[in-house]
Design a protein around this motif. Structure first.
Motif, PDB file in Angstrom:
ATOM      1  N   CYS A  20     -24.655  17.565  38.935  1.00  0.00           N
ATOM      2  CA  CYS A  20     -24.025  16.521  38.769  1.00  0.00           C
ATOM      3  C   CYS A  20     -23.105  17.219  39.765  1.00  0.00           C
ATOM      4  N   VAL A  22     -18.858  16.247  41.794  1.00  0.00           N
ATOM      5  CA  VAL A  22     -17.503  14.695  41.523  1.00  0.00           C
ATOM      6  C   VAL A  22     -18.083  14.494  42.972  1.00  0.00           C
ATOM      7  N   LEU A  31     -18.639  10.377  38.666  1.00  0.00           N
ATOM      8  CA  LEU A  31     -19.401  12.243  38.083  1.00  0.00           C
ATOM      9  C   LEU A  31     -20.510  11.548  38.976  1.00  0.00           C
ATOM     10  N   ILE A  44     -25.338  13.098  33.312  1.00  0.00           N
ATOM     11  CA  ILE A  44     -23.746  13.532  33.359  1.00  0.00           C
ATOM     12  C   ILE A  44     -23.863  12.943  32.264  1.00  0.00           C
ATOM     13  N   LYS A  48     -19.924  13.856  30.192  1.00  0.00           N
ATOM     14  CA  LYS A  48     -18.907  13.086  30.053  1.00  0.00           C
ATOM     15  C   LYS A  48     -18.960  12.837  28.385  1.00  0.00           C
ATOM     16  N   ALA A 137     -14.822  10.133  37.011  1.00  0.00           N
ATOM     17  CA  ALA A 137     -15.043  11.582  36.363  1.00  0.00           C
ATOM     18  C   ALA A 137     -13.932  11.493  35.481  1.00  0.00           C
ATOM     19  N   VAL A 151      -9.862  15.924  37.778  1.00  0.00           N
ATOM     20  CA  VAL A 151     -11.187  16.613  37.429  1.00  0.00           C
ATOM     21  C   VAL A 151     -10.790  17.389  36.777  1.00  0.00           C
ATOM     22  N   ILE A 159     -18.142  21.704  36.543  1.00  0.00           N
ATOM     23  CA  ILE A 159     -18.632  21.005  37.279  1.00  0.00           C
ATOM     24  C   ILE A 159     -19.155  21.731  38.487  1.00  0.00           C
TER      25      ILE A 159
END
Ligand code: TXA
Ligand code: MG
Length: 311
Positions: A20, A22, A31, A44, A48, A137, A151, A159
């Motif tokens: 993943c 951003v 995201l 993802i 999240k 995101a 983020v 990330i």
């Protein structure tokens, strides 16, 4: 906006490894991962902390790419020609040969699709061999992120890469319209309903309380800064932050302004980052002055109303 090709190539390389990253969009940051890969899409949901039954929006470069996965119709084509790329998401039926991962839409036969306008993300989508599944995101139930710093606040170093594209120019998520039957708006957003109605030359139903099935992410408590929010506030309590739509002279340290002169587009652009700033400054709650319910003000009020459910 200056486009750094080396960064875009780096993003591509990571995405090709089914990781993943951003991405910046004109609405909010996303995201993103390869929408054709189960493995990538699972990441993802994990990052999240998102329930599996809450489907993702898939981001495409253009109509040609989209047609590989979805069935289109005349209403869609009209809106696509007029507003895309731009802040509108369409719910369409999937084609039987579509390569979209079942993880994206919880095995359903429909898909939310969007064509973001941000030049960096457009360049990226153009050179990829797959579309990008991308929710906003941010951690589930928090306000969306509109810049790289916000983020990082939510995800830290979890990330792999953030493509930094500056502050999102609109600042509120896309408008979602279901085009599988009679058009229905499932979420107010960056594209005003009145413009859609004008283009289609008819009134469009706005679904105020989508069910779990029609749009799972539209649950009541959403878009919350993590402290109580009071709407249409006139008197301010002790330790409360005061959110105002235009700058006032001789302001005090608990007052925060969303625009210089009350321009609602500026208010939308600054809303989420200001809510985050207030939380960071450890205020116990937020009192928001009345915001005109016109134009993008409708989407702003929709988000604030949801945020105000936090107790
Ligand atoms: O502006 C935006 O739309 C941003 C940027 C990154 O593109 N994305 C975004 O995604 O806001 P997300 O996942 O935070 O919100 C998407 C909403 C959720 O409420 C979800 O339940 C709904 O869209 N949704 C996704 N797929 C759907 C579908 N097939 N049918 C109905 N609702 C859907
Ligand atoms: Mg979201």
């Amino acid at each position: 906006m200056k486009i750094n090709l080396a960064n875009i190539k780096k993003a591509k390389k990571i995405l090709n490894k089914r990781e993943c990253i951003v991405i910046p969009t004109e609405t909010v940051y996303g995201l993103a991962a390869n929408a054709y890969s189960d493995l990538a899409c699972k990441k993802i949901f994990k990052l999240k902390n998102r329930p599996k039954n809450n489907p993702l929006i898939v981001h495409y470069f253009n109509l040609k790419q989209l047609k590989k996965d979805c069935k289109t119709n005349n209403t869609f084509l009209k809106l696509y020609r007029r507003f895309c790329p731009g802040p509108i998401t369409f719910i369409l039926n999937l084609k039987s040969g579509s390569k979209i991962s079942n993880i994206v839409n919880n095995n359903n036969k429909n898909l939310a699709v969007r064509f973001p306008k941000h030049p960096i993300t457009r360049k990226l989508l153009k050179i990829l061999n797959f579309p990008l599944a991308a929710p906003s995101a941010n951690l589930s139930s928090k306000v969306s992120a509109v810049n790289a710093k916000d983020v990082k606040e939510d995800f830290g170093n979890k990330i792999k890469y953030i493509l930094d594209g500056g502050s999102s120019s609109i600042g509120i998520e896309s408008t979602i319209i279901d085009l599988r039957g009679k058009p229905k708006i499932l979420r107010l957003g960056g594209l005003e309903t009145s413009l859609i109605q004008k283009e289609l030359k008819k009134k469009i139903k706005i679904i105020k309380k989508p069910t779990k099935i029609s749009s799972p992410g539209q649950f009541k408590l959403h878009y919350s800064p993590g402290i109580p929010v009071r709407l249409n506030a006139k008197k301010i309590k002790k330790k409360e932050a005061h959110l105002l739509i235009r700058k006032v002279k001789d302001s005090s340290s608990n007052q925060f302004f969303l625009s210089k002169k009350g321009d609602l587009n500026q208010v939308a652009k600054n809303l989420y980052s200001t809510l985050r700033e207030i939380k960071r400054k450890k205020f116990s709650s937020i009192a928001v002055e009345k915001i005109p319910n016109s134009g993008i003000g409708k989407a702003i009020n929709d988000r604030l109303k949801r945020a105000s459910k936090y107790k």
